[in-house]
Design a protein around this motif. Structure first.
Motif, mmCIF file in Angstrom:
data_model
loop_
_atom_site.group_PDB
_atom_site.id
_atom_site.type_symbol
_atom_site.label_atom_id
_atom_site.label_comp_id
_atom_site.label_asym_id
_atom_site.label_seq_id
_atom_site.Cartn_x
_atom_site.Cartn_y
_atom_site.Cartn_z
ATOM 1 N N LEU A 1 15.235 -0.693 12.293
ATOM 2 C CA LEU A 1 15.509 -0.331 11.217
ATOM 3 C C LEU A 1 15.541 -1.253 10.451
ATOM 4 O O LEU A 1 15.396 -1.709 9.260
ATOM 5 N N ASP A 2 16.049 -2.360 10.381
ATOM 6 C CA ASP A 2 16.191 -4.142 9.399
ATOM 7 C C ASP A 2 14.868 -4.817 9.822
ATOM 8 O O ASP A 2 14.729 -5.497 8.577
ATOM 9 N N ASN A 3 14.183 -4.759 10.263
ATOM 10 C CA ASN A 3 12.413 -5.214 9.837
ATOM 11 C C ASN A 3 11.831 -3.766 8.684
ATOM 12 O O ASN A 3 11.810 -4.165 7.715
ATOM 13 N N VAL A 4 12.367 -2.739 9.016
ATOM 14 C CA VAL A 4 12.188 -1.635 8.269
ATOM 15 C C VAL A 4 12.250 -1.910 7.072
ATOM 16 O O VAL A 4 11.547 -1.641 5.661
ATOM 17 N N ASN A 5 13.490 -1.450 6.902
ATOM 18 C CA ASN A 5 14.287 -2.183 5.504
ATOM 19 C C ASN A 5 13.506 -3.529 4.694
ATOM 20 O O ASN A 5 13.532 -3.149 3.084
ATOM 21 N N ALA A 6 13.813 -4.355 5.654
ATOM 22 C CA ALA A 6 12.879 -6.051 5.162
ATOM 23 C C ALA A 6 11.981 -5.490 3.671
ATOM 24 O O ALA A 6 11.736 -6.637 2.820
ATOM 25 N N ARG A 7 11.383 -4.550 4.661
ATOM 26 C CA ARG A 7 9.690 -4.724 4.320
ATOM 27 C C ARG A 7 9.641 -3.778 3.565
ATOM 28 O O ARG A 7 8.811 -3.653 2.464
ATOM 29 N N ILE A 8 10.706 -2.155 3.113
ATOM 30 C CA ILE A 8 11.054 -1.811 1.930
ATOM 31 C C ILE A 8 11.523 -2.825 1.012
ATOM 32 O O ILE A 8 11.672 -1.350 -0.260
ATOM 33 N N LYS A 9 11.886 -3.193 1.039
ATOM 34 C CA LYS A 9 13.183 -4.167 0.529
ATOM 35 C C LYS A 9 12.547 -4.263 -1.039
ATOM 36 O O LYS A 9 13.735 -3.501 -2.106
ATOM 37 N N TYR A 10 11.555 -4.769 -1.582
ATOM 38 C CA TYR A 10 11.192 -4.685 -3.152
ATOM 39 C C TYR A 10 10.630 -3.241 -3.492
ATOM 40 O O TYR A 10 11.346 -3.489 -4.973
ATOM 41 N N PHE A 11 10.380 -2.564 -2.791
ATOM 42 C CA PHE A 11 10.530 -1.390 -3.630
ATOM 43 C C PHE A 11 12.000 -0.674 -4.144
ATOM 44 O O PHE A 11 11.904 -0.051 -4.762
ATOM 45 N N ARG A 12 13.075 -0.660 -2.590
ATOM 46 C CA ARG A 12 14.187 -0.127 -3.284
ATOM 47 C C ARG A 12 14.976 -0.771 -4.069
ATOM 48 O O ARG A 12 15.891 -0.433 -4.814
ATOM 49 N N TRP A 13 14.348 -1.934 -4.915
ATOM 50 C CA TRP A 13 15.446 -2.759 -5.688
ATOM 51 C C TRP A 13 14.642 -1.381 -7.398
ATOM 52 O O TRP A 13 15.645 -1.270 -7.698
ATOM 53 N N VAL A 14 13.910 -1.464 -7.149
ATOM 54 C CA VAL A 14 12.684 -0.807 -8.108
ATOM 55 C C VAL A 14 13.840 0.736 -8.110
ATOM 56 O O VAL A 14 14.000 1.355 -8.818
ATOM 57 N N ASP A 15 13.555 1.708 -6.648
ATOM 58 C CA ASP A 15 13.770 2.406 -6.463
ATOM 59 C C ASP A 15 15.562 2.856 -6.982
ATOM 60 O O ASP A 15 15.678 4.443 -7.807
ATOM 61 N N MET A 16 15.919 1.951 -7.260
ATOM 62 C CA MET A 16 18.031 1.921 -6.682
ATOM 63 C C MET A 16 18.227 2.938 -8.594
ATOM 64 O O MET A 16 19.281 2.953 -8.665
ATOM 65 N N ASP A 17 17.591 1.641 -9.411
ATOM 66 C CA ASP A 17 18.120 2.345 -11.043
ATOM 67 C C ASP A 17 18.000 3.830 -11.300
ATOM 68 O O ASP A 17 18.558 4.200 -11.674
ATOM 69 N N LYS B 1 0.870 -0.843 -0.375
ATOM 70 C CA LYS B 1 -0.449 0.068 0.176
ATOM 71 C C LYS B 1 1.054 1.142 -0.117
ATOM 72 O O LYS B 1 1.551 0.963 0.886
ATOM 73 N N PRO B 2 0.874 2.398 -0.771
ATOM 74 C CA PRO B 2 1.339 3.867 -0.893
ATOM 75 C C PRO B 2 1.417 4.333 0.851
ATOM 76 O O PRO B 2 2.567 4.483 0.931
ATOM 77 N N ARG B 3 0.387 4.066 1.098
ATOM 78 C CA ARG B 3 -0.019 5.255 2.359
ATOM 79 C C ARG B 3 1.572 4.396 3.135
ATOM 80 O O ARG B 3 1.727 4.858 3.886
ATOM 81 N N GLU B 4 0.897 2.765 3.716
ATOM 82 C CA GLU B 4 1.963 2.289 4.351
ATOM 83 C C GLU B 4 3.718 2.208 3.808
ATOM 84 O O GLU B 4 4.353 2.208 4.679
ATOM 85 N N MET B 5 4.111 2.473 2.356
ATOM 86 C CA MET B 5 5.230 2.458 2.251
ATOM 87 C C MET B 5 5.735 3.936 2.783
ATOM 88 O O MET B 5 6.556 4.239 2.636
ATOM 89 N N PHE B 6 4.823 4.929 2.701
ATOM 90 C CA PHE B 6 5.032 6.487 3.344
ATOM 91 C C PHE B 6 5.605 6.178 4.749
ATOM 92 O O PHE B 6 7.110 7.228 4.437
ATOM 93 N N GLU B 7 4.759 5.623 5.067
ATOM 94 C CA GLU B 7 5.510 5.955 6.390
ATOM 95 C C GLU B 7 6.788 4.523 7.134
ATOM 96 O O GLU B 7 6.494 5.114 8.285
ATOM 97 N N LEU B 8 6.920 3.317 6.018
ATOM 98 C CA LEU B 8 7.992 2.906 6.519
ATOM 99 C C LEU B 8 8.813 4.089 5.791
ATOM 100 O O LEU B 8 9.731 3.323 6.553
ATOM 101 N N TYR B 9 8.823 4.692 5.065
ATOM 102 C CA TYR B 9 10.075 5.794 4.754
ATOM 103 C C TYR B 9 10.112 5.802 5.544
ATOM 104 O O TYR B 9 10.997 7.100 6.165
ATOM 105 N N GLN B 10 8.960 7.158 5.852
ATOM 106 C CA GLN B 10 9.070 8.133 7.037
ATOM 107 C C GLN B 10 10.008 8.114 7.942
ATOM 108 O O GLN B 10 10.711 8.306 9.002
ATOM 109 N N PHE B 11 9.663 6.468 8.015
ATOM 110 C CA PHE B 11 10.036 5.559 9.346
ATOM 111 C C PHE B 11 11.445 5.839 9.505
ATOM 112 O O PHE B 11 12.136 5.556 11.051
ATOM 113 N N ARG B 12 12.263 5.124 8.234
ATOM 114 C CA ARG B 12 13.436 4.813 8.617
ATOM 115 C C ARG B 12 13.842 6.300 8.340
ATOM 116 O O ARG B 12 15.431 6.095 8.813
#
Lengths: 225, 225
Positions: free
Chosen positions: A154-170, A77-88
């Motif tokens: 932080l490890d947990n947050v990173n794991a949960r946004i990891k898939y998304f970061r693969w995309v973002d990293m490009d 969910k976009p909102r959840e991802m946003f909150e996780l990034y904010q948290f990170r």
DNA sequence: GAATACTGAACTGTATACAGTAAAAAACAA
DNA sequence: TTGTTTTTTACTGTATACAGTTCAGTATTC
């Protein structure tokens, strides 16, 4: 034998790690129901230890659980991802401030050396490799802050946004390394405010950026199959 | 029926909540081994759902697990408590900053009203009640920051230091309410830096204060039995 | 007496059976 | 066809059995 835990992994631990990887990489599709019998057979275990592992992953928010219907993969969910990034961002900014206070010169030196080794260029690395490298940098920094509790979350947050970061990293591959360097420079100068500002800028994402990248993530998840 | 989850709690959920309460209040002694057969009998369930609940609590750090030896209550380590307080401070400072940006006038007004209702005096409340009241204030503030992920983790951190705060509250009961009022005043003035500084001062503990209060906690835990 | 090996009780680890429930399929009525 | 009820199927929820391990208590050896 200096290590105090030479013991082999328990079956539940093993299942836990396997299924966590599958959840991180969305080998289960978002929202997909998990068939216990089928998964247990596939992983060569029975339902009892499998369900114990699944329950751990529910507590860590990789899966959800519905009474009478079983376990499901988490949604994207976009909102959840946003909150996780904010948290990170909150966690890393705090970590870099604590590191400014706590780290020794040698600690910071070692971090700078790590950046030198991995070079300013991406060296033809894949985004998976770049995300891993990025994660190592951030984890090293987190370790220097000497707060295991924050590090674990932080490890947990990173794991949960990891898939998304693969995309973002490009989109960001050329910038990342340079920004890391700036942060370490601020750290060496013990300028906590500057380091915090740089870190925040390095991590923060706007909701619209996240929404766009999630669309891309969805296509990758469903293309793979 | 407006609520979408009218369903009764599953047995695992029920056990989870019960055992979590027991862990929070150190009904299990620190480091104590948990006998599954005995606990299952006591709670009127069998070992299978019990172990599922226990596994969730391991993931949330209320319990630990050792292969072949089972489940244990967490320890009360000064360093860990210090890190949790530091973490709590980071989360709440971030929350108060986000609230400064996000909250409406009405939101802040409601928070001020809550403080008025509960009064500047402790009104003869027990420290358990005061901690609960304190928690409600901080939870309301966290809600206004509109970050569910941070809110969830803060709940976990608070639960893990709760026993300790019961002890701590005795020493601070007169100050708490006044400090809350100052924070809300800063919030109303939208002064994020001031609000953050006040919150940090409100929460932060030195390691020596924590060590002293943990000694007191130990005596309470073992006096009760 | 101290260290080591043995033995049995107690407890955990996991497979499995079966009961209960939700979802899907089939049968039926409008 | 479309909506509703019934039946069937598939899957989850939990108890239980038993295998494997740990641990304490006892015997044995030096």
């Amino acid at each position: 034998m200096t290590d105090k835990k030479p013991k082999a992994l328990s079956r539940v631990d093993h299942l836990y790690l396997l299924i966590k990887e599958m959840a991180i990489s969305f080998e289960f599709k978002p929202g997909e129901r998990i068939n216990e019998v089928e998964l247990a057979a596939r992983l060569g275990a029975s339902r009892t230890p499998l369900r114990e592992a699944l329950n751990r992953l529910v507590a860590e928010e990789f899966l959800t659980f519905q009474q009478g219907r079983g376990f499901f993969c988490r949604q994207l969910k976009p909102r959840e991802m946003f909150e996780l990034y904010q948290f990170r961002s909150v966690l890393e900014v705090a970590a870099v401030r604590l590191t400014c206070e706590n780290a020794t010169e040698d600690d910071v030196q070692e971090l700078a050396a790590f950046l030198d080794e991995t070079g300013p260029e991406d060296g033809g690395r894949s985004s998976e490799q770049l995300v891993s490298l990025d994660e190592v940098f951030h984890q090293k920094l987190m370790t220097l802050s000497r707060n295991k509790e924050m590090s674990r979350v932080l490890d947990n947050v990173n794991a949960r946004i990891k898939y998304f970061r693969w995309v973002d990293m490009d989109a960001r591959r050329t910038k990342t390394q340079g920004e890391h360097r700036q942060i370490v420079d601020a750290l060496q100068a013990r300028d906590a405010d500057l380091a915090a500002r740089l870190m925040d800028a390095h991590i923060s994402k706007r909701l619209d950026q996240i929404t766009a990248a999630i669309k891309e993530s969805y296509s990758r998840i469903y293309m793979a199959s």
